[in-house]
Enzyme design. Structure first.
Site, PDB file in Angstrom:
ATOM      1  N   HIS A 368     -15.269 -26.422  24.050  1.00  0.00           N
ATOM      2  CA  HIS A 368     -15.560 -27.697  24.716  1.00  0.00           C
ATOM      3  C   HIS A 368     -15.679 -28.875  23.772  1.00  0.00           C
ATOM      4  O   HIS A 368     -16.033 -29.969  24.200  1.00  0.00           O
ATOM      5  CB  HIS A 368     -16.866 -27.607  25.501  1.00  0.00           C
ATOM      6  CG  HIS A 368     -16.810 -26.683  26.664  1.00  0.00           C
ATOM      7  ND1 HIS A 368     -16.521 -27.111  27.935  1.00  0.00           N
ATOM      8  CD2 HIS A 368     -17.000 -25.351  26.733  1.00  0.00           C
ATOM      9  CE1 HIS A 368     -16.560 -26.068  28.754  1.00  0.00           C
ATOM     10  NE2 HIS A 368     -16.848 -24.987  28.049  1.00  0.00           N
ATOM     11  N   LYS A 556     -23.052 -41.454  30.537  1.00  0.00           N
ATOM     12  CA  LYS A 556     -22.756 -40.230  29.784  1.00  0.00           C
ATOM     13  C   LYS A 556     -23.784 -40.111  28.666  1.00  0.00           C
ATOM     14  O   LYS A 556     -24.562 -41.052  28.442  1.00  0.00           O
ATOM     15  CB  LYS A 556     -21.347 -40.307  29.185  1.00  0.00           C
ATOM     16  CG  LYS A 556     -21.076 -41.634  28.451  1.00  0.00           C
ATOM     17  CD  LYS A 556     -19.628 -41.775  27.976  1.00  0.00           C
ATOM     18  CE  LYS A 556     -18.657 -42.192  29.028  1.00  0.00           C
ATOM     19  NZ  LYS A 556     -17.773 -41.129  29.470  1.00  0.00           N
ATOM     20  N   ARG A 557     -23.796 -38.968  27.964  1.00  0.00           N
ATOM     21  CA  ARG A 557     -24.690 -38.856  26.819  1.00  0.00           C
ATOM     22  C   ARG A 557     -24.431 -39.978  25.825  1.00  0.00           C
ATOM     23  O   ARG A 557     -23.309 -40.469  25.710  1.00  0.00           O
ATOM     24  CB  ARG A 557     -24.484 -37.503  26.124  1.00  0.00           C
ATOM     25  CG  ARG A 557     -25.197 -36.368  26.784  1.00  0.00           C
ATOM     26  CD  ARG A 557     -26.682 -36.590  26.860  1.00  0.00           C
ATOM     27  NE  ARG A 557     -27.291 -36.334  25.565  1.00  0.00           N
ATOM     28  CZ  ARG A 557     -28.119 -35.338  25.310  1.00  0.00           C
ATOM     29  NH1 ARG A 557     -28.469 -34.499  26.266  1.00  0.00           N
ATOM     30  NH2 ARG A 557     -28.622 -35.166  24.108  1.00  0.00           N
ATOM     31  N   LYS A 562     -18.585 -41.704  21.712  1.00  0.00           N
ATOM     32  CA  LYS A 562     -18.320 -42.198  23.072  1.00  0.00           C
ATOM     33  C   LYS A 562     -18.298 -43.730  23.116  1.00  0.00           C
ATOM     34  O   LYS A 562     -17.923 -44.337  24.103  1.00  0.00           O
ATOM     35  CB  LYS A 562     -19.356 -41.645  24.050  1.00  0.00           C
ATOM     36  CG  LYS A 562     -19.272 -40.119  24.202  1.00  0.00           C
ATOM     37  CD  LYS A 562     -20.323 -39.593  25.170  1.00  0.00           C
ATOM     38  CE  LYS A 562     -20.388 -38.074  25.217  1.00  0.00           C
ATOM     39  NZ  LYS A 562     -19.363 -37.466  26.077  1.00  0.00           N
ATOM     40  N   THR A 665     -15.778 -35.507  32.238  1.00  0.00           N
ATOM     41  CA  THR A 665     -15.757 -35.152  33.662  1.00  0.00           C
ATOM     42  C   THR A 665     -16.337 -36.299  34.482  1.00  0.00           C
ATOM     43  O   THR A 665     -16.038 -36.424  35.663  1.00  0.00           O
ATOM     44  CB  THR A 665     -16.574 -33.860  33.918  1.00  0.00           C
ATOM     45  OG1 THR A 665     -17.790 -33.927  33.173  1.00  0.00           O
ATOM     46  CG2 THR A 665     -15.799 -32.636  33.509  1.00  0.00           C
ATOM     47  N   LYS A 669     -15.384 -37.960  38.278  1.00  0.00           N
ATOM     48  CA  LYS A 669     -16.323 -38.282  39.367  1.00  0.00           C
ATOM     49  C   LYS A 669     -16.157 -39.726  39.794  1.00  0.00           C
ATOM     50  O   LYS A 669     -16.167 -40.050  40.997  1.00  0.00           O
ATOM     51  CB  LYS A 669     -17.777 -38.052  38.901  1.00  0.00           C
ATOM     52  CG  LYS A 669     -18.089 -36.592  38.635  1.00  0.00           C
ATOM     53  CD  LYS A 669     -19.355 -36.412  37.808  1.00  0.00           C
ATOM     54  CE  LYS A 669     -19.344 -35.016  37.186  1.00  0.00           C
ATOM     55  NZ  LYS A 669     -20.317 -34.850  36.097  1.00  0.00           N
TER      56      LYS A 669
HETATM   57  C1  26W Z   1     -24.742 -26.508  19.121  1.00  0.00           C
HETATM   58  C2  26W Z   1     -24.962 -27.857  19.706  1.00  0.00           C
HETATM   59  C3  26W Z   1     -24.035 -28.150  20.840  1.00  0.00           C
HETATM   60  C4  26W Z   1     -24.541 -28.421  22.087  1.00  0.00           C
HETATM   61  C5  26W Z   1     -23.679 -28.692  23.133  1.00  0.00           C
HETATM   62  C6  26W Z   1     -22.666 -28.126  20.635  1.00  0.00           C
HETATM   63  C7  26W Z   1     -21.817 -28.393  21.683  1.00  0.00           C
HETATM   64  C8  26W Z   1     -22.314 -28.669  22.936  1.00  0.00           C
HETATM   65  C9  26W Z   1     -21.397 -28.920  24.102  1.00  0.00           C
HETATM   66  C10 26W Z   1     -20.154 -28.070  24.002  1.00  0.00           C
HETATM   67  C11 26W Z   1     -21.036 -30.346  24.184  1.00  0.00           C
HETATM   68  C12 26W Z   1     -20.401 -30.663  25.495  1.00  0.00           C
HETATM   69  O1  26W Z   1     -21.054 -30.736  26.518  1.00  0.00           O
HETATM   70  N1  26W Z   1     -19.089 -30.904  25.474  1.00  0.00           N
HETATM   71  C13 26W Z   1     -18.441 -31.524  26.608  1.00  0.00           C
HETATM   72  O2  26W Z   1     -17.925 -30.539  27.479  1.00  0.00           O
HETATM   73  C14 26W Z   1     -17.389 -31.124  28.650  1.00  0.00           C
HETATM   74  C15 26W Z   1     -16.982 -30.015  29.583  1.00  0.00           C
HETATM   75  O3  26W Z   1     -15.876 -29.346  29.101  1.00  0.00           O
HETATM   76  C16 26W Z   1     -16.233 -32.047  28.304  1.00  0.00           C
HETATM   77  O4  26W Z   1     -15.773 -32.670  29.468  1.00  0.00           O
HETATM   78  C17 26W Z   1     -16.679 -33.105  27.296  1.00  0.00           C
HETATM   79  O5  26W Z   1     -15.558 -33.857  26.859  1.00  0.00           O
HETATM   80  C18 26W Z   1     -17.335 -32.433  26.115  1.00  0.00           C
HETATM   81  O6  26W Z   1     -17.892 -33.415  25.241  1.00  0.00           O
END
Ligand code: 26W
Length: 825
Positions: A368, A556-557, A562, A665, A669
């Protein structure tokens, strides 16, 4: 009476009967559980009585679904995820059983209002952002499509922190979402399992082979809580199983008897912290021991449960691939792979090769993010201490993989190191997935291409057949039907309601894009939604906004990639142009709406929140721009607040540095709700742009290929832009000239320095200045179109009509066809 009248009368009668049942159930629950009546009950009690009533309705289907699975031989999906960002369930469940209307009417006959009762429910905020919400949308689609699946995760005692804005700063507060109980969960103590940490491994010889025994370990009990996942108009109710950590001992009686009460409960607390909190870092990895404990905790519990269930059903574990698919949602649950090997070998007596062969057939992995600071690498020493037997297995996987890679790449030690499961003293979780899983996928076309060509290039050269793309999607039930019921009604009146389950049917709306009467109704609904949001903002922020202004939304975050800061620069530019009486200044009224949480330890992100709030303070209180610009930072952005905002948005900001946003995503929406996108060619924007056509989207800026070349060159070129472009200089300098930091001119110094000087010879890491001019142009085009409602609404309707592709039903069908191969129940 003629036939149709009789039918109508019958329907009305049965509706009356259902309403009566609902009313009597709710007042019955109030009486039995709270000794109250509708008149005397609190909001909370009313909510609970409603939730219990709805739960009763789902229970029956849920029980049948479980029985069917138990007696059948169907393949099941286990979707392992560290996060499930479910939000609220009451109205969603009522919608899914097709009873929104009867419930609303029944409640109103009792003098109650469903939309108010809904607001009492705490969000289940068990996730950070995109990844967690995607998991929740996927569960909705799996149930709606009647595919048997289990979501598996952690029952965090505290969800993602609640955000307060105090003096413009983010302040984090705990989210005790379970405090007043959770009407949707059922405790299953009978399925509790033990999870073992630390200790040491004894080797012994038996039946002509080496065996391993884990001794002196610490135990944590995993106790499951199940939540029903209803689908829309579906017979299948799936299960979300969340594990709670429990201590094996109630309290230490020896210490208790000695009078040392604090010590007596210490061990218990230590065990139970495992499921206490959700880590609030998004896209940023830190090697915290508790996080590894959490990962192993839910994964071990899940694998034990899956295998026990298969044995109970009389299945031979050799046939596991016929019955089970395990999906790894990003690398967080990766430790499931060696845990599976451990149980198969140590407890079930399988040899390495047999167990490995099965593992390769049942595990699949989704990536992701390509942000390198997000990649998980656990120190080998930490794994050895916490999970000694798992560490041995990881080392053996690494040894075998290195042999294999050695045959492929001969002496290329650097490449082998790069691809190995263990290197530089760390376990590389992505490489463990790439080595094992039969399927590896990205979440949007561009993202998958980047994985193949860059991030996982070497693995792609070895196993090209493993790589797939599955573009993300969102559930149109929650994100239109529930979030925007008026728009849903308009759509159904025009093209029928098949789109709710077959979102591709939204394409039939295209012919209405030029239908004046339809456009007018479409515009009216958007306007009503904007008024509703304006009311919320008035109440929550005390800011008056103009429902006729352009609602420009970035939700978004908060992350530098971003580029919320780029949005702020646009606002500052508009403010300066108007206040300095520039002739070209557009006087279009605009409302800029932000919603974002920053990781508590992410200093720069928090500073950007402060900047947004300071800019808001200045702009909103300057009489020169008062009828034109407003800036709103909505506190505590969450699923239920997103539901309020998406319905009201005109313009959707998707402006990440190209190549950095895996998919996005929120973009989907907002598009589903008739917002137009302004964005870079990044993530799923690329697919949105192709579907709607360049005239129905505002694309700008560097492409992923260009940004990648800039990074490779080692120079951003932002310095030149700053010194040569007077507008850029004006905007960037406003960070340090006191305009937005009257009492402390140095407050935003760091943001300025990063853009102008940078670190290690590279300034403006996310290339804001390189994209700024193009962004202004694109914003200008959008504003120009917005003042022409006929044109704007036409474009908005075309966007809705093309959004069907971004239904999570389509994503799930893609996963199923390419990867899981489940059958509908
Ligand atoms: C280890 C710390 C950590 C925590 C969360 C690493 C990575 C994450 C997630 C993978 C980050 C995340 O939410 N990524 C998002 O995933 C969405 C669903 O696929 C995508 O639409 C977003 O672009 C992506 O940033």
């Amino acid at each position: 009476m003629n036939n149709s009248n009789t039918n109508k009368a019958k329907k009305q009668q049965s509706k009356e009967t259902i309403k009566k049942q609902i009313k009597s159930s709710i007042s019955g629950k109030l009486r039995r559980y709270f000794a109250k009546t509708v008149e005397t009950a609190t909001d909370e009690q009313i909510y609970k009585a409603c939730a219990m009533t709805v739960r009763d309705e789902i229970m029956d289907k849920w029980a049948k679904s479980r029985e069917n699975l138990e007696s059948g031989n169907q393949k099941e999906l286990y979707y392992l995820s560290f996060e499930f960002l479910i939000g609220r369930s009451l109205a969603n469940n009522i919608m899914n059983i097709l009873k929104t209307e009867v419930y609303s009417e029944a409640l109103s006959e009792m003098g109650l209002d469903l939309s108010k009762i809904e607001e009492v429910e705490n969000d289940a905020g068990l996730g950070n952002g995109g990844l967690g919400r995607l998991a929740a949308c996927f569960l909705d689609s799996l149930s709606t499509l009647e595919l048997p699946a289990f979501g598996c995760g952690i029952r965090y005692e505290y969800g993602l922190f609640k955000q307060k804005i105090i003096d413009g700063y983010q302040v984090e507060m705990p989210d005790p979402w379970l405090e007043s109980g959770n009407a949707w969960e059922i405790e299953r103590p009978e399925d509790s399992v033990e999870i073992h940490y630390n200790g040491r491994i004894e080797e012994y010889y038996e039946d002509n082979r080496m065996k391993f025994r884990h001794v002196d370990y610490n135990t944590v009990i995993g106790e499951p809580y199940d939540m029903p996942i209803s689908g829309y108009d579906s017979k299948l109710v799936n299960t979300l199983r969340l594990w709670r950590a429990r201590s094996p001992q109630v309290i230490n009686m020896a210490e208790f008897n000695r009078g040392d009460y604090a010590m007596a409960v210490k061990d218990k607390e230590l065990a139970e912290v495992v499921s206490q909190i959700l880590y609030p870092e998004d896209n940023h990895y830190e090697g915290k021991l508790l996080r590894l404990k959490q990962q192993y905790f839910f994964v071990s519990a899940t694998i034990q449960w899956i295998l026990a269930k298969q044995k109970r059903r009389g299945h031979n574990l050799c046939d596991l691939p016929k019955y089970v698919q395990i999906h790894i949602n990003d690398t967080h649950p990766t430790i499931a792979i060696p845990e599976f090997m451990r149980i198969m070998m140590d407890d079930e007596g399988f040899g390495w090769d047999e167990a490995w062969d099965i593992a390769q057939k049942i595990f699949a992995y989704t990536n992701h993010t390509i942000m390198c600071e997000a990649l998980e690498r656990w120190p080998v020493s930490m794994v050895e201490t916490l999970l000694p037997r798992v560490a041995m297995i990881v080392k053996e996987i690494d040894r075998r993989q290195r042999l294999f890679l050695g045959e492929k790449f001969g002496g290329d030690a650097a490449k082998i190191d790069y691809m190995s499961v263990i290197s530089n003293g760390n376990v590389n979780m992505a490489n463990l997935c790439l080595t094992t899983c039969h399927s590896i996928n990205g979440v949007a076309e561009l993202h998958t291409e980047i994985l193949k060509k860059e991030t996982f290039r070497d693995y792609y050269s070895v196993y090209p057949e493993k790589f797939k793309n599955v573009t993300n999607g969102v559930t149109p039930r929650r994100w239109i039907l529930k979030a925007n019921p008026k728009l849903a009604g308009l759509i159904s009146d025009a093209i029928g309601d098949s789109w709710i389950k077959n979102a591709e049917d939204l394409k039939n709306l295209e012919k209405f894009a030029k239908d004046e009467a339809f456009k007018e109704k479409f515009a009216e609904i958007k306007c009503e939604n904007k008024k509703k949001l304006a009311k919320y903002i008035q109440k929550a922020n005390g800011i008056t906004i103009d429902p006729n202004s352009l609602f420009d939304v970035q939700i978004k975050r908060l992350h530098e990639y971003k580029r919320q800061l780029l949005k702020v620069f646009h606002i500052i530019y508009r403010y300066k142009m108007i206040t300095e009486n520039k002739e070209q200044a557009s006087l279009l009224p605009e409302t800029f709406i932000f919603g974002a949480k920053a990781a508590p330890g992410y200093h720069t992100a928090k500073l950007i929140i402060k900047l947004i709030n300071n800019v808001a303070e200045v702009v909103n209180n300057d009489p020169r721009v008062n009828d034109i610009l407003k800036v709103v930072f909505v506190e505590n952005y969450s699923v239920s607040i997103a539901e309020k905002i998406v319905a009201a948005a005109n313009l959707s900001e998707q402006i990440s540095t190209a190549g950095k946003e895996a998919s996005g995503t929120g973009n989907m929406k907002l598009m589903l709700n008739g917002a137009l996108t302004i964005g870079t060619m990044d993530g799923a924007n690329v697919e949105i742009s192709r579907l709607v056509g360049s005239e129905n989207i505002y694309i700008f800026g560097l492409t992923a290929e260009e940004t990648s070349n800039i990074y490779a060159s080692g120079r951003s070129g932002s310095g030149e832009v700053y010194s040569q472009n007077a507008v850029v200089k004006m905007v960037v300098d406003s960070l340090i000239d006191g305009t937005f930091s009257k009492n402390n001119q140095d407050l935003f110094q760091e943001l300025y320095r990063e853009l102008v000087f940078g670190r290690n010879g590279f300034s403006d890491q996310y290339l804001l200045l390189r994209d700024f001019a193009a962004y202004l142009d694109a914003s200008h085009s959008a504003a120009k179109d917005f003042v022409n409602p006929g044109l704007w609404n036409q474009k908005a309707i075309i966007n809705v009509s093309k959004a069907g592709y971004f239904s999570s039903d389509r994503s799930i069908e893609d996963y199923n066809r390419q990867i899981w191969k489940l059958e509908k129940l």
